[in-house]
Write a protein that holds these residues in place. Structure first.
Motif, PDB file in Angstrom:
ATOM      1  N   LEU A  27      -1.106   0.019  12.581  1.00 31.35           N
ATOM      2  CA  LEU A  27      -0.025   0.358  11.651  1.00 31.35           C
ATOM      3  C   LEU A  27       1.242   0.721  12.423  1.00 31.35           C
ATOM      4  CD1 LEU A  27       1.056   0.937   8.820  1.00 31.35           C
ATOM      5  CD2 LEU A  27      -0.051   3.179   8.926  1.00 31.35           C
ATOM      6  N   TYR A  28       1.077   1.451  13.512  1.00 30.79           N
ATOM      7  CA  TYR A  28       2.236   1.868  14.304  1.00 30.79           C
ATOM      8  C   TYR A  28       2.903   0.703  15.032  1.00 30.79           C
ATOM      9  CZ  TYR A  28       1.649   6.874  13.537  1.00 30.79           C
ATOM     10  OH  TYR A  28       1.604   8.127  12.964  1.00 30.79           O
ATOM     11  N   LYS A  29       2.226  -0.429  15.148  1.00 31.15           N
ATOM     12  CA  LYS A  29       2.868  -1.620  15.709  1.00 31.15           C
ATOM     13  C   LYS A  29       3.946  -2.155  14.759  1.00 31.15           C
ATOM     14  CE  LYS A  29      -1.089  -3.240  18.447  1.00 31.15           C
ATOM     15  NZ  LYS A  29      -2.101  -4.327  18.615  1.00 31.15           N
ATOM     16  N   HIS A  30       3.798  -1.851  13.489  1.00 35.03           N
ATOM     17  CA  HIS A  30       4.755  -2.305  12.489  1.00 35.03           C
ATOM     18  C   HIS A  30       5.822  -1.244  12.211  1.00 35.03           C
ATOM     19  CE1 HIS A  30       2.522  -5.944  11.103  1.00 35.03           C
ATOM     20  NE2 HIS A  30       1.479  -5.260  11.535  1.00 35.03           N
ATOM     21  N   ALA A  49       0.834  -1.204   0.000  1.00 33.99           N
ATOM     22  CA  ALA A  49       0.000   0.000   0.000  1.00 33.99           C
ATOM     23  C   ALA A  49       0.866   1.251   0.000  1.00 33.99           C
ATOM     24  CB  ALA A  49      -0.930  -0.012   1.216  1.00 33.99           C
ATOM     25  N   THR A  50       1.929   1.234   0.772  1.00 32.41           N
ATOM     26  CA  THR A  50       2.829   2.383   0.845  1.00 32.41           C
ATOM     27  C   THR A  50       3.443   2.680  -0.511  1.00 32.41           C
ATOM     28  OG1 THR A  50       3.354   1.894   3.159  1.00 32.41           O
ATOM     29  CG2 THR A  50       4.906   3.293   1.954  1.00 32.41           C
ATOM     30  N   GLU A  74       8.609   8.011   8.147  1.00 32.25           N
ATOM     31  CA  GLU A  74       9.975   7.862   7.648  1.00 32.25           C
ATOM     32  C   GLU A  74      10.413   6.400   7.696  1.00 32.25           C
ATOM     33  OE1 GLU A  74       8.946  10.161   9.739  1.00 32.25           O
ATOM     34  OE2 GLU A  74       9.197  11.964   8.499  1.00 32.25           O
ATOM     35  N   ASP A  75      10.120   5.707   8.801  1.00 35.58           N
ATOM     36  CA  ASP A  75      10.468   4.287   8.911  1.00 35.58           C
ATOM     37  C   ASP A  75       9.721   3.464   7.867  1.00 35.58           C
ATOM     38  OD1 ASP A  75      12.189   4.720  10.979  1.00 35.58           O
ATOM     39  OD2 ASP A  75      10.856   4.011  12.554  1.00 35.58           O
ATOM     40  N   LEU A  76       8.467   3.809   7.657  1.00 37.87           N
ATOM     41  CA  LEU A  76       7.634   3.083   6.702  1.00 37.87           C
ATOM     42  C   LEU A  76       8.164   3.244   5.280  1.00 37.87           C
ATOM     43  CD1 LEU A  76       5.130   1.501   5.900  1.00 37.87           C
ATOM     44  CD2 LEU A  76       3.790   3.599   6.124  1.00 37.87           C
ATOM     45  N   VAL A  77       8.468   4.466   4.902  1.00 37.37           N
ATOM     46  CA  VAL A  77       8.989   4.719   3.557  1.00 37.37           C
ATOM     47  C   VAL A  77      10.364   4.079   3.386  1.00 37.37           C
ATOM     48  CG1 VAL A  77       9.776   6.506   1.962  1.00 37.37           C
ATOM     49  CG2 VAL A  77       7.635   6.805   3.221  1.00 37.37           C
ATOM     50  N   MET A 127      11.337   1.340   0.506  1.00 37.24           N
ATOM     51  CA  MET A 127      12.430   1.528  -0.442  1.00 37.24           C
ATOM     52  C   MET A 127      13.477   0.425  -0.314  1.00 37.24           C
ATOM     53  SD  MET A 127      11.411   4.030  -2.200  1.00 37.24           S
ATOM     54  CE  MET A 127      12.881   4.307  -3.195  1.00 37.24           C
ATOM     55  N   ILE A 128      13.734  -0.041   0.903  1.00 41.59           N
ATOM     56  CA  ILE A 128      14.659  -1.157   1.096  1.00 41.59           C
ATOM     57  C   ILE A 128      14.132  -2.397   0.386  1.00 41.59           C
ATOM     58  CG2 ILE A 128      15.518  -2.801   2.825  1.00 41.59           C
ATOM     59  CD1 ILE A 128      15.738  -0.352   4.743  1.00 41.59           C
TER      60      ILE A 128
END
Length: 205
Positions: free
Chosen positions: A53-56, A24-25, A61-64, A68-69
């Motif tokens: 979502l914040y549990k993951h 989704a991101t 910034e961490d999500l993006v 990208m990784i």
């Protein structure tokens, strides 16, 4: 069912949800970009609460960074899976074809090329930087080998070829062709590869 089996199932469910979050991101980043994307957008797209979502991922910034990784890891895996029978130029072409097809499917946002803030944010992510360095080293070796084999212009500096190659993966012409031309995906990919490796001049027969 044993406790171990239950834990294993929970781990698998957690991983599947995380993959859905990253899917989704990537889709939202490709359509809206980093600045306009919100955590609410991601949570709403996959139907979970923002606390879940914040549990993951603890921040956008961490999500993006994780998204990208995963994309870089996909490129590395794709490159390493190519047959050894391909020469250096063929491997470069095959990887670029993969990237263009992923991009045309909405799965390859070109964030670092469009925002200094995003680029600086990603450069603070050591895991991302490590993956980028690994991929860059592999591609640089292929470029140099292709030059030595006479398949790429040896008179050009290898960095010029390498960064021109990167530019093709985030060339806005891809989106314009997809939206405004009558070309299908295969034709767009074929022509972008020709522009990358053969340029715009007519080749004499």
């Amino acid at each position: 069912m044993s406790i171990f089996s239950k834990l294993n199932f929970k781990d698998q469910a957690f991983r599947l949800r995380e993959d859905a979050i990253l899917d989704a991101t990537t889709t939202i980043l490709a359509s809206k970009g980093f600045d306009l994307m919100t955590m609410d957008d991601v949570a709403n797209q996959i139907g979970i609460s923002k606390p879940s979502l914040y549990k993951h991922f603890k921040s956008k910034e961490d999500l993006v960074g994780a998204a990208m990784i995963r994309l870089i890891d996909g490129a590395i895996s794709q490159l390493e899976s190519l047959p050894e029978s391909l020469n250096a130029k063929e491997k470069l072409g095959a990887l670029l074809e993969w990237a263009l097809r992923v991009r045309l499917g909405g799965g390859l946002p070109f964030l670092p090329s469009t925002s200094n803030a995003v680029r600086e944010m990603l450069m603070r992510n050591l895991k991302y930087v490590g993956r980028v360095i690994k991929l860059n080293n592999q591609l640089e070796k292929l470029v140099i080998r292709a030059q030595k084999e006479g398949d790429l212009n040896p008179d050009l500096h290898s960095d010029v070829i390498l960064f021109s190659y990167y530019a093709r993966s985030c060339d806005p012409a891809v989106e314009y062709l997809q939206k405004f031309s009558k070309m299908d995906t295969d034709s767009i990919v074929e022509n972008m590869l020709r522009v990358c490796f053969q340029g715009l001049e007519k080749i004499s027969k």
